[in-house]
Motif scaffolding. Structure first.
Motif, PDB file in Angstrom:
ATOM      1  N   ASN A 129       0.831  -1.213   0.000  1.00 44.09           N
ATOM      2  CA  ASN A 129       0.000   0.000   0.000  1.00 44.09           C
ATOM      3  C   ASN A 129       0.858   1.253   0.000  1.00 44.09           C
ATOM      4  O   ASN A 129       0.597   2.209  -0.730  1.00 44.09           O
ATOM      5  N   THR A 180       2.623   1.809  -3.305  1.00 42.91           N
ATOM      6  CA  THR A 180       1.659   2.240  -4.321  1.00 42.91           C
ATOM      7  C   THR A 180       1.347   3.724  -4.161  1.00 42.91           C
ATOM      8  O   THR A 180       1.441   4.503  -5.119  1.00 42.91           O
ATOM      9  N   LEU A 181       1.004   4.096  -2.947  1.00 46.78           N
ATOM     10  CA  LEU A 181       0.689   5.507  -2.690  1.00 46.78           C
ATOM     11  C   LEU A 181       1.908   6.382  -2.962  1.00 46.78           C
ATOM     12  O   LEU A 181       1.817   7.437  -3.606  1.00 46.78           O
ATOM     13  N   ILE A 191       2.621   7.182  -6.572  1.00 44.57           N
ATOM     14  CA  ILE A 191       1.740   8.232  -7.099  1.00 44.57           C
ATOM     15  C   ILE A 191       2.247   9.609  -6.657  1.00 44.57           C
ATOM     16  O   ILE A 191       2.370  10.540  -7.456  1.00 44.57           O
ATOM     17  N   VAL A 205      -5.286  -3.723  -9.234  1.00 42.74           N
ATOM     18  CA  VAL A 205      -5.178  -2.267  -9.351  1.00 42.74           C
ATOM     19  C   VAL A 205      -3.817  -1.782  -8.863  1.00 42.74           C
ATOM     20  O   VAL A 205      -3.157  -0.966  -9.498  1.00 42.74           O
ATOM     21  N   GLN A 206      -3.382  -2.362  -7.737  1.00 43.19           N
ATOM     22  CA  GLN A 206      -2.090  -1.943  -7.186  1.00 43.19           C
ATOM     23  C   GLN A 206      -0.946  -2.313  -8.122  1.00 43.19           C
ATOM     24  O   GLN A 206      -0.004  -1.541  -8.299  1.00 43.19           O
ATOM     25  N   ILE A 244      -0.993   0.169 -10.940  1.00 41.08           N
ATOM     26  CA  ILE A 244      -0.462   1.476 -10.503  1.00 41.08           C
ATOM     27  C   ILE A 244       1.061   1.427 -10.424  1.00 41.08           C
ATOM     28  O   ILE A 244       1.759   2.307 -10.925  1.00 41.08           O
ATOM     29  N   LEU A 302      -4.317   7.489 -11.646  1.00 41.41           N
ATOM     30  CA  LEU A 302      -3.819   6.524 -10.649  1.00 41.41           C
ATOM     31  C   LEU A 302      -4.485   6.745  -9.296  1.00 41.41           C
ATOM     32  O   LEU A 302      -4.826   5.784  -8.590  1.00 41.41           O
ATOM     33  N   VAL A 303      -4.687   8.015  -8.926  1.00 37.58           N
ATOM     34  CA  VAL A 303      -5.344   8.300  -7.644  1.00 37.58           C
ATOM     35  C   VAL A 303      -6.794   7.817  -7.663  1.00 37.58           C
ATOM     36  O   VAL A 303      -7.281   7.225  -6.698  1.00 37.58           O
ATOM     37  N   ALA A 351      -6.654   4.199  -7.103  1.00 39.10           N
ATOM     38  CA  ALA A 351      -6.236   3.808  -5.761  1.00 39.10           C
ATOM     39  C   ALA A 351      -7.324   4.049  -4.723  1.00 39.10           C
ATOM     40  O   ALA A 351      -7.477   3.275  -3.791  1.00 39.10           O
ATOM     41  N   THR A 381       1.300   5.548   5.221  1.00 36.45           N
ATOM     42  CA  THR A 381       0.628   4.252   5.320  1.00 36.45           C
ATOM     43  C   THR A 381       0.897   3.582   6.660  1.00 36.45           C
ATOM     44  O   THR A 381      -0.014   3.046   7.302  1.00 36.45           O
TER      45      THR A 381
END
Ligand SMILES: Nc1ncnc2c1ncn2[C@@H]1O[C@H](COP(=O)(O)OP(=O)(O)OP(=O)(O)O)[C@@H](O)[C@H]1O
Ligand SMILES: [Mg+2]
Lengths: 294, 236
Positions: A8, A11-12, A15, A141-142, A145, A207-208, A211, A254
């Motif tokens: 997580n 991934t964040l 972005i 999805v992750q 991304i 991407l956001v 996510a 995160t």
């Protein structure tokens, strides 16, 4: 649990890194902070949302649409709000900053009118697909991304390091006058930089949406502030700094939420940044003295 | 090859050069000498397109080039090595050389970069170091090598000996003579008057934005007035 949080966070963070790259590229060649970048990013998210949610089109179309629209916005920004102020005697060095703030307000109002207020669903076609490896769950999805981010960051780095135009951009960033004397068409490089930075913002917008599954017309502001914090943290104008800074912010946010309290999410992340800046005022990858800036 | 007529350039209300006429014939070394603030850099910046003149014309090979940008002038074969050398300090030595050939589309760039590094072996040794890490003398070699990679017809040099040790200064002047023998036309701005007059064919003396004296360099070298004010003679 830990592995999932790690995924997580990365991934964040990737972005964030892409948003920050948009700021850092423009800062590199123009020495200004593009305050409209957050809103251009938000436009990318809305265009993507319209394409996947309203039109039920595939995700690739959302990326293409977001890139086209945000690239065009970047072009307009440069031609209308930035270029006319450049190289004129008597124009304050703050003028372009103010001018990008104007554009950001305009874009925010425009988004409000076109897309409405409140949260809007962003329906990624394969949002539910996930894999379980041992006890770790990973969403497709992750993976997408991450893949898009890695390709984008790798492509940008290679372009800057290896290609003729990439080197022209770096020369322009280091000294506009020297680049011109070497035969670089700096006007074109500057326009290309703003366009590329904006298109990267557009991709980050999609991407956001992927996510978080929803977007609204406030994401430009919050993402914009984070992008700014990251480039100050990573070193103004530094590409490596934007990438590292984005990842660090994504991961720390995160883990603060996972192991602490979500109420402190932004506070802790920004606290980390302040501590780093106290220890290293030029940022992680920044140059100590502003010798190259004239 | 290059002709300048009535050139005037101002910074706001400060007129830095006030109606300059000069000519640089093909294959020659022409030098401009003058004290600090005489307007030498302003003149070269105007010729190379960095500054817009308030009046006057610059013609190159019969074409009016007054309003062209630096990039367009590089394409036409006019390259300036600016005062202070303008090395890209964050890019490597090799990348600096590659940037010299930025406008070229022919396939011989690699070979020419190799040849440049043979000519200045120190650049070969340091090819992967940042340009900013070189010494002043090495940076001047890099700046000249980089400019030559554009394959210019006319090379403009703004105080190439500035801030260099005497040994390196002679080396720089030797290089200037060498590239001129190979066919390069050079317009040289210098405060090292003796060396500049020795290396050049023709010279102009600039004072507060105006040309006050000109002539073949050997004559200026023997001119009592030049001797007195520029060659370390008795000072007023
Ligand atoms: N950017 C500028 N703004 C205002 N005035 C300037 C600027 N650059 C130069 N000048 C002025 O123009 C005049 C000529 O300057 P210029 O740099 O051309 O002289 P120079 O002969 O190259 O001197 P030096 O030997 O010190 O390099 C000087 O009076 C200088 O103060
Ligand atoms: Mg000068």
């Amino acid at each position: 649990m830990f592995a999932e949080q790690l995924i997580n966070g990365i991934t964040l963070g990737s972005i964030y890194a892409i948003v920050a790259l948009g700021y850092t590229l423009v800062f590199g060649v123009l020495d200004i902070i593009n305050m409209a970048h957050g809103e251009i990013f938000m436009f990318g998210a809305f265009i993507g949302m319209v394409i996947v949610t309203k039109m039920n089109a595939p995700l690739a179309a959302a990326f293409a649409g977001a890139v086209l629209v945000t690239a065009a916005l970047g072009y307009l920004l440069e031609r209308v709000a930035l270029r006319p102020l450049r190289g004129r005697t008597g124009v304050s060095h703050l003028a372009p900053l103010i001018s990008t703030i104007g554009v950001s307000i305009l874009l925010e109002n425009l988004a409000h009118h076109i897309f409405g207020a409140g949260n809007q669903l962003f329906e990624t076609p394969f949002a539910e697909i996930r894999f379980t490896i041992g006890s770790t769950t990973v969403y497709l999805v992750q993976v997408v991304i991450l893949a898009v981010s890695v390709v984008l960051m790798g492509g940008l780095s290679l372009w800057l390091a290896r290609t003729r135009s990439g080197k022209g951009l770096r020369a322009t960033a280091e000294s506009l006058e020297t680049a011109e004397l070497l035969g670089v068409d700096t006007k074109r490089i500057i326009t290309a930089t703003v366009v590329i930075a904006s298109a990267m913002g557009g991709i980050a917008g999609v991407l956001v949406g992927m996510a978080f599954n929803y977007i609204n017309n406030q994401i430009g502001l919050s993402m914009g502030l984070k992008g700014l914090a990251i480039i100050i943290f990573g070193g103004m104008g530094s590409v490596a700094g934007a990438m590292a800074g984005g990842l660090i912010l994504g991961l720390s946010e995160t883990f603060v939420v996972a192991y602490g309290s979500s109420g402190y999410r932004d506070a802790i992340a920004f606290l980390t940044i302040i501590v780093v800046l106290l220890l290293r005022p030029q940022g992680l990858f920044g140059r100590a003295a502003p010798e190259a800036r004239r | 090859m290059l002709e300048v007529r009535g050139l005037e350039t101002a910074y706001g209300s400060i007129r830095a050069i006030k109606g300059i006429d000069l000519a640089v014939p093909e294959g020659r070394i022409v030098c401009i000498i003058g004290a600090n603030g005489a307007g030498k850099t302003t003149l070269l910046k105007t010729i190379s397109g960095l500054l817009r003149p308030a009046a006057g014309t610059v013609t190159f090979l019969g074409e009016d080039i007054t309003a062209l940008s630096p990039a367009q002038l590089v394409r036409r074969g006019i390259v300036l090595v600016p005062e202070g050398r303008a090395i890209l300090s964050r890019m490597t030595v090799l990348e600096n050389l590659e940037m010299g050939a930025y406008q070229r589309r022919d396939g011989r760039v690699r070979e020419d970069i190799e040849a440049t590094m043979e000519r200045f072996p120190v650049l070969k040794e340091r090819r992967n170091l940042a340009g900013g890490s070189l010494s002043g003398g090495e940076q001047q070699m890099l700046a000249i090598g980089r400019a030559l990679l554009a394959k210019p017809n006319l090379l403009l040099l703004d105080e190439p000996s500035l801030g260099l040790a005497p040994l390196i200064v002679s080396r720089v002047f030797r290089i200037i003579r060498e590239i001129n023998r190979e066919g390069m036309t050079v317009l040289l701005v210098e405060q090292n008057v003796r060396q500049a007059l020795k290396v050049s064919d023709y010279a102009y003396v600039l004072e507060t934005g105006k040309i006050v004296h000109e002539g073949p360099s050997p004559e200026l070298l023997d001119d009592p007035k030049i001797k007195e004010s520029y060659l370390g003679g008795r000072r007023p």
